[in-house]
Every structure is written in C-alpha cells, then in structure tokens.
Design an enzyme around this catalytic site. Structure first.
Site, short mmCIF file in Angstrom:
data_model
loop_
_atom_site.label_atom_id
_atom_site.label_comp_id
_atom_site.label_asym_id
_atom_site.label_seq_id
_atom_site.Cartn_x
_atom_site.Cartn_y
_atom_site.Cartn_z
N HIS A 1 36.32 44.04 40.84
CA HIS A 1 37.24 42.99 41.38
C HIS A 1 36.96 42.89 42.83
O HIS A 1 36.44 43.70 43.49
CB HIS A 1 38.38 43.59 41.08
CG HIS A 1 39.71 42.43 41.32
ND1 HIS A 1 40.17 42.54 42.18
CD2 HIS A 1 39.94 41.54 40.71
CE1 HIS A 1 41.29 41.40 42.41
NE2 HIS A 1 41.08 40.79 41.20
N ASP B 1 39.34 51.81 38.14
CA ASP B 1 40.60 50.81 38.18
C ASP B 1 40.76 50.47 37.06
O ASP B 1 40.07 49.74 36.21
CB ASP B 1 40.05 49.51 39.11
CG ASP B 1 41.30 48.76 39.32
OD1 ASP B 1 42.32 48.88 38.44
OD2 ASP B 1 41.54 47.93 40.26
N ASN C 1 48.86 37.68 32.35
CA ASN C 1 48.39 39.25 32.23
C ASN C 1 49.44 40.13 31.43
O ASN C 1 49.47 41.37 31.73
CB ASN C 1 47.85 39.89 33.59
CG ASN C 1 46.70 39.23 34.11
OD1 ASN C 1 45.84 38.98 33.30
ND2 ASN C 1 46.76 39.09 35.41
N GLU D 1 35.45 49.37 37.35
CA GLU D 1 36.81 48.92 36.56
C GLU D 1 36.62 49.69 35.12
O GLU D 1 35.50 49.92 34.68
CB GLU D 1 37.02 47.54 36.42
CG GLU D 1 37.21 46.80 37.88
CD GLU D 1 37.45 45.25 37.58
OE1 GLU D 1 38.27 45.11 36.67
OE2 GLU D 1 36.65 44.45 37.99
N HIS E 1 43.32 46.49 33.81
CA HIS E 1 43.48 45.74 32.78
C HIS E 1 43.57 46.68 31.30
O HIS E 1 43.31 45.93 30.14
CB HIS E 1 42.40 44.58 32.76
CG HIS E 1 42.41 43.69 33.69
ND1 HIS E 1 43.30 42.51 33.61
CD2 HIS E 1 41.89 43.64 34.92
CE1 HIS E 1 43.04 41.66 34.70
NE2 HIS E 1 42.30 42.53 35.67
N SER F 1 37.97 42.24 34.43
CA SER F 1 38.88 41.23 34.32
C SER F 1 38.11 40.08 33.79
O SER F 1 39.34 39.35 33.45
CB SER F 1 39.47 41.31 35.67
OG SER F 1 38.48 40.95 36.76
N LYS G 1 50.86 44.07 35.44
CA LYS G 1 50.14 43.45 34.26
C LYS G 1 50.90 43.87 32.76
O LYS G 1 52.02 43.26 32.63
CB LYS G 1 48.76 43.71 34.10
CG LYS G 1 48.10 43.06 35.22
CD LYS G 1 46.55 43.11 35.47
CE LYS G 1 45.86 42.37 36.49
NZ LYS G 1 46.43 42.82 37.76
#
Length: 387
Positions: free
Chosen positions: A132, A206, A44, A176, A209, A180, A240
């Site tokens: 997630h 979130d 990541n 998210e 990523h 992910s 990440k």
C-alpha cells in the site's frame, strides 16, 4: 504560478485520472448520490457492522449517561492517555498471544511511523512490489536502503536476502496479508520460514484487509495460517471490518517501548478520542462471535469471483472479499463504473497511480450484510455488459 497546477489538473482530466470528492448520503449498505440509491460495493465495512443498530444500542447501554470523553485533547505522552487505551491494548495482546500492543490514529499513521522509527542507515527494507501507498511513504521517510521483490515471489525475495545477508545489520521484510487492490493473499508461513533462515530479518505484516474477516476468531490471515507468534510486527486497522477508527501493532514489549520513544506520528499527534477507543474495545470483543458473518462473506465472495471468471474468461487473483474486475483502459473503466452506477451499484473506477498502469479496474468490495440475491442481480448486470 497557479497555471502550473491548472495544467497538471488538465492533464489528469485528459488521462481520465481526475478525482473529486463525492457528495454521499449513507443508508445502511446503500449509498444515495444525486438522488439515486445504490448498493454500496466500494466500502471496507466487510463485516457489515458500521450500521448495526443492535451493537450500537448495546454499546451505549453499557455506558448510559457516563460516556467516555469525546476528545483526548493531547498526545498520549502528555495528558492524552486514558485507561480505555490500556484496556484495549491489553485485550489485544492477550487475544493475539503476544507481549504487547500499541494503538495509532490510523493505518496510515502506523505505516508512515513504524518503519522510519525502526530503520537506520544499517537497515535494508525489502517490500512486496504491491504494498500500500502508506507503506511506500513510510519506507521513503525511513531514508534507508530499500528494494522491492516481485509480488508474492518469495524466490525473488530470497535472492535479495542472500545477496544482502552480510551487508546490513537488519533487514525488514514488508508485506500486506490481503492485498487491497487484487484481494490476493501472502503466504505468511513461507515468509516466516525465510525469516528463520536469516537472524537479522524482521517481518512486518499489514493485516488491514484481513483483521475481522479471516481466522477462527477474526484475528486475520496470520491466525488463519497459524503464525501469529512468528511475525515481529503485525499491523492492522480498526477502520474497515471493525467499523471504527484507528490502528494497532502487536509486537514484543521492547518494540512497543522503542516506538513510544521514537515514532514521530505517535509522539506528536493528539490521541484518538476515548469514546472512539471504547467503541473499538467493544467491537473487538465481538469478533469471536461473528463466525456466521465471516462464513457468509466467504461464500458470497467465492460466488462473485467465480461469476466474473465465467462471464469474462479472465484470471481472478482474488482470494478474498475484495473482487477486482480488471479492464485495463482508464476511459473504459470509468465508463463501466458509470454504467454500473446507473444500474444501482455504487462501484468506483480504480486507476493509476493506485494500481499499475494498464490494470485499471472496478474493485467490488463485498460486505457480510449483503445477500446472495443482491450479488446475483449484480452478476446479471455484468452478464448483460458482456453480451
């Protein structure tokens, strides 16, 4: 009693879902395992900063012999609060144009702590179907009513909000920004528009990523889509693209104060080491200057995504540097990952329960320190597999 666990492990092996910790040696963007060197396509480290020697030297030169402490030795509410924490939180709040920010030990800590702190019996949590595992665990710990809406299906979400509009004092919509496993993105502006229709809705996003990777200054999808100020709780991780450890939430001051008083993982955990927080502070300052890395990563990702579509004639959900090659069958996915490793690519099989049944995949995770030549070699290898 131990036989129960042995039987469960045997069943996992039979289903090709048995996991083991790998023994790895890291060499920049390469991984060495069992004597074989492979391009790391499972990291990541999206901006390629984890092994950036120039940044590391600049960071240590800044402190010379006066490094920040290697441990906080305590919760922040006891003796574990240091000036560098406040400096990073102030820097982040200013960058995001928000009232405040709050640090956490990891993204997992954030997601299992914030939702239980904010929710009560008068709260409904409405979560995207593919959020997630850490958010699912946080929802369970919240012990409130919750429902899921179909992935990125905002008509379905609106139906749920309409149905429960008069039943709950507050509804927390959880998603998210970049997902992910599929690498696809939420439409945050559409979520903001829904939030504005329902005064009791809070929006929890979130950006794990997306932080560092997306946006003019690397502040994530919310910056790219122009809605930083409209999201109630914007969560992200430093582990990440930011090549560090820990997580954050940017929010209103009242939410920050409430979390400090109510969030159990924050209250009862030893704080991150000040040295670690100082490194995060240093790297966060670099984000606006990493546009070339972000641009290269976008181009590299588009190239691999299109190649997989062309070679395998499949739909490609991804819009990011997370590029899934979905095979479906567990055994085939494991075998394909092993073949790729033999060819010099450290790729891992992603299987249920991490992804839904029937969607096992190889998850290619690209980083900005990779070259087009390296990705072209991977594409050639995939082409050979298809023939």
């Amino acid at each position: 009693m131990i036989q129960h666990y042995q039987q469960q492990l045997a069943e996992l092996k039979a289903q090709n879902q048995f996991r083991q910790l790998p023994q790895l040696i890291h060499q920049g963007r390469f991984i060495q395992r069992e004597g074989k060197t492979m391009l790391n396509l499972s990291s990541n480290d999206y901006l390629g900063l984890a092994n950036h020697e120039g940044l590391r030297q600049a960071f240590f030169a800044q402190y010379q012999d006066h490094l920040p402490a290697f441990t906080s030795s305590s919760s922040r509410l006891l003796t574990g609060s240091f000036p560098i924490y406040d400096e990073l939180e102030t820097l982040m709040a200013q960058a995001f144009g928000r009232e405040s920010a709050l640090l956490f030990n990891s993204g997992y800590h954030a997601n299992i702590g914030i939702l239980p702190a904010l929710a009560d019996k008068k709260t409904l949590i409405v979560a995207d179907k593919l959020v997630h595992a850490s958010m699912i665990d946080g929802i369970r710990l919240a012990q409130c009513e919750f429902v899921r809406f179909r992935h990125n299906d905002y008509a379905h979400l609106e139906q749920i909000l309409q149905k429960n509009d008069r039943t709950f004092e507050r509804m927390i919509v959880v998603t998210e920004s970049v997902f992910s496993m599929d690498g696809d993105c939420a439409d945050l502006n559409q979520l903001v528009a829904l939030k504005q229709q329902y005064p009791q809705v809070m929006l929890y996003v979130d950006e794990a990523h997306a932080i560092g990777v997306l946006g003019e200054n690397g502040l994530g999808l919310a910056e790219q889509q122009g809605c930083l100020e409209q999201i109630d709780i914007l969560v992200g991780t430093f582990g990440k693209a930011l090549a560090s450890m820990g997580a954050y939430a940017v929010c209103d001051q009242v939410i920050r104060d409430y979390l400090i008083n109510k969030m159990r993982p924050l209250i009862f955990s030893t704080a991150l080491p000040p040295l670690n927080v100082a490194w995060t502070h240093f790297l966060f300052q670099q984000l606006p200057h990493l546009k070339a890395e972000r641009t290269h990563l976008v181009s590299l990702s588009q190239h691999l995504r299109q190649a997989i579509v062309d070679i395998f004639n499949v739909l490609m959900p991804s819009e990011s540097c997370i590029v899934p090659y979905i095979l479906g069958d567990n055994a085939l996915t494991v075998k394909t990952a092993q073949r790729l490793q033999q060819q010099g690519y450290y790729c891992l099989p992603i299987r249920p329960p991490t992804v839904p049944k029937g969607t096992s995949r190889i998850r290619f995770s690209l980083t900005a320190d990779m070259s087009f030549a390296e990705v072209d070699q991977l594409i050639a290898c995939l082409q050979d597999f298809a023939e």
